[in-house]
Design an enzyme around this catalytic site. Structure first.
Site, PDB file in Angstrom:
ATOM      1  N   ARG A   1       0.796  -1.231   0.000  1.00 19.84           N
ATOM      2  CA  ARG A   1       0.000   0.000   0.000  1.00 19.84           C
ATOM      3  C   ARG A   1       0.832   1.286   0.000  1.00 19.84           C
ATOM      4  NH1 ARG A   1      -3.188   1.496   3.125  1.00 19.84           N
ATOM      5  NH2 ARG A   1      -4.711   2.327   1.671  1.00 19.84           N
TER       6      ARG A   1
ATOM      7  N   CYS B   1      13.746  -6.752  -3.329  1.00 16.28           N
ATOM      8  CA  CYS B   1      14.715  -6.122  -4.186  1.00 16.28           C
ATOM      9  C   CYS B   1      14.108  -4.947  -4.958  1.00 16.28           C
ATOM     10  CB  CYS B   1      15.271  -7.176  -5.129  1.00 16.28           C
ATOM     11  SG  CYS B   1      16.891  -6.722  -5.694  1.00 16.28           S
TER      12      CYS B   1
ATOM     13  N   TYR C   1      -6.802  -4.884   2.683  1.00 18.60           N
ATOM     14  CA  TYR C   1      -6.001  -4.746   1.464  1.00 18.60           C
ATOM     15  C   TYR C   1      -4.501  -4.989   1.689  1.00 18.60           C
ATOM     16  CZ  TYR C   1     -10.389  -2.625   0.023  1.00 18.60           C
ATOM     17  OH  TYR C   1     -11.717  -2.402  -0.229  1.00 18.60           O
TER      18      TYR C   1
END
Ligand code: LLP
Length: 446
Positions: free
Chosen positions: A345, A376, A405
């Site tokens: 998010r 990464c 979410y």
């Protein structure tokens, strides 16, 4: 000593706007309901999503009190995309809410949790033929039509399967509202919804009225997410009611349902305080009543679809801190054992969070740090400016308000395994989702 601890704990609570019934600090350790965050991290490993059952139930009951009981004949559907497992479907059903799903996968999990199909609404801007058939066969209560040719696909499938299906049309009310462009859906140029231009919407309505396999139940709109003001809802509602009236005047048919979607905001950081449902629904119901009375129109059944506000604040993520890197004259990077694979998010919406070091929850926060993951990507951040106690390797970091979410948007990037999900109920905890293991990759990857 006791006084010092009391002062420090109070500082934690004054600063932290999360549900005070759910979180507490005992002997410097964070508790979620009656369970220590440290023992959860120890028992189930990290990263770990932890949910408070009481918090989810409290929100459902608030919806019942503020909306369903206060305005009989209304409907509230939990938006499953925020967080769904079979057990959550069962919990939501037990609390008397309906369910909104947006894919065959969500429908499958809801049904696996025993959720009654008749109380499920099926959404989606690009439902496949297979999904439409699955929804029809399962007997979902409503299909929310969004694509312009969906009514034809649906009619053909319903005819073939010998079904009669109730539908809502999702309209685009052209009202812009949402915490970030990626979660703003009510504007004209959106992939969601049907434009309200007469030459587009009326032919679709006409088709549904003529169809033998489709029953037109009403309209639906959803403006966006993480909203704190009622004004956009009222603006969109006015437009939707105008359309209900126009359809009545044109076709002599009063659509019996009107769904105003979800989007109610929750607390992530200061300045974002979850408002009671009554703040939104009272003016909505007032407007519906007044509009219908003044136009001599039967009032529709009003529906809402909250997702984030039901589960967002109920969930936290526990991480183990690894590397702590203080850049001279720069920032402090606190790396945890998860990242964008369990919480995308911040990367996607610039979302921010509050966090506390669970084993130092009694310490005054003194360090400003970037909380980043182990993936990464430079953008692999969870919090860009956290204020926490002195971080050290092996500390357990608790990030608040990750209930919506996060698990549902988790990925396997860098072959990170998805964390386990645990539900805390008083002093007990149970696994809702088992932690993925490396060998799980080999069940699908050849
Ligand atoms: N109804 C419809 C048709 C929706 O599309 C949504 C959310 C909801 C209800 C529930 O909205 P809520 O009450 O949860 O705000 N991944 C984003 C949020 C995407 C919301 C998508 N639709 C995020 O993490 O902020």
């Amino acid at each position: 000593m006791q006084l010092l601890c009391y002062t420090v704990c109070m500082a934690f609570f004054t600063d932290n706007k999360n549900d005070k019934n759910i979180f507490s600090v005992r002997d410097g350790v964070l508790y979620i309901e009656g369970v220590s965050a440290l023992s959860l991290a120890e028992e189930y490993g990290t990263p770990l999503y932890v949910y408070s059952k009481r918090s989810i139930k409290d929100r459902c009951r608030e919806i019942k009190e503020d909306f369903l009981d206060r305005y009989p004949g209304t409907e509230a559907s939990y938006a499953a995309k925020a967080f769904l497992t079979p057990a959550i479907a069962e919990l939501i059903d037990g609390e008397g809410l309906m369910l909104d799903v947006v894919s065959g996968g969500e429908l499958f999990v809801a049904l696996a949790g025993g959720f009654p199909a008749s109380k499920i609404k099926f959404h989606g801007n690009n439902k496949t033929r297979e999904e439409l058939e699955y929804a029809l066969r399962s007997g979902v209560g409503r299909i929310v039509i969004d694509a312009l040719d969906e009514i034809d696909l649906l009619e053909e499938a319903a005819k073939r399967l010998g079904k009669v299906q109730k539908v809502l049309f999702r309209i685009t009310p052209e009202v812009k509202a949402g915490a970030h462009d990626h979660i703003t859906t009510g504007q004209r140029n959106s992939k969601f919804g049907i434009p309200m231009d007469g030459h587009i919407i009326f032919p679709l309505i006409e088709k549904s009225l003529k169809s033998e396999n489709i029953i037109l139940s009403g309209l639906h709109f959803h403006l966006g997410s993480q909203l704190f003001e009622d004004a956009p809802f009222l603006e969109a509602l006015g437009k939707a009611l105008d359309l209900v009236l126009a359809v009545r005047d044109r076709y002599g048919y009063t659509m019996p349902e009107l769904n105003v979607g979800g989007g109610y905001g929750v607390h992530y950081v200061d300045g974002e305080e979850r408002k009671p449902y009554s703040y939104f629904v009272d003016p909505i119901m007032k407007k519906v009543d007044e509009y219908c009375a003044s136009n001599d129109m039967a009032a529709p059944v009003v529906g809402i679809e909250p997702g984030r506000s039901v589960v967002g604040e109920a969930g936290v993520t526990l991480y183990r801190i690894g590397s702590v890197k203080k850049i001279p004259e720069g920032k402090t990077f606190v790396s945890v054992d998860g990242g964008i694979s369990d919480n995308i998010r911040h990367a996607l919406y610039d979302a921010e969070y509050e966090a506390v070091i669970a084993n130092k929850a009694g310490d005054l926060p003194s360090v400003r740090a970037v909380v980043c993951g182990k993936l990464c990507e430079e953008g692999d951040r969870i919090i860009s400016d956290a204020l926490i106690a002195e971080p050290e390797r092996a500390d357990v970091l608790c990030v608040f308000t990750t209930g919506a979410y996060c698990y549902s948007m988790a990925s396997n990037y860098n072959k990170m395994t998805k964390p386990a999900v645990v539900l805390v109920d008083g002093e007990a905890s149970e696994v809702l989702v088992k932690r993925q293991e490396y060998k799980d990759y080999l069940s699908t990857e050849r």
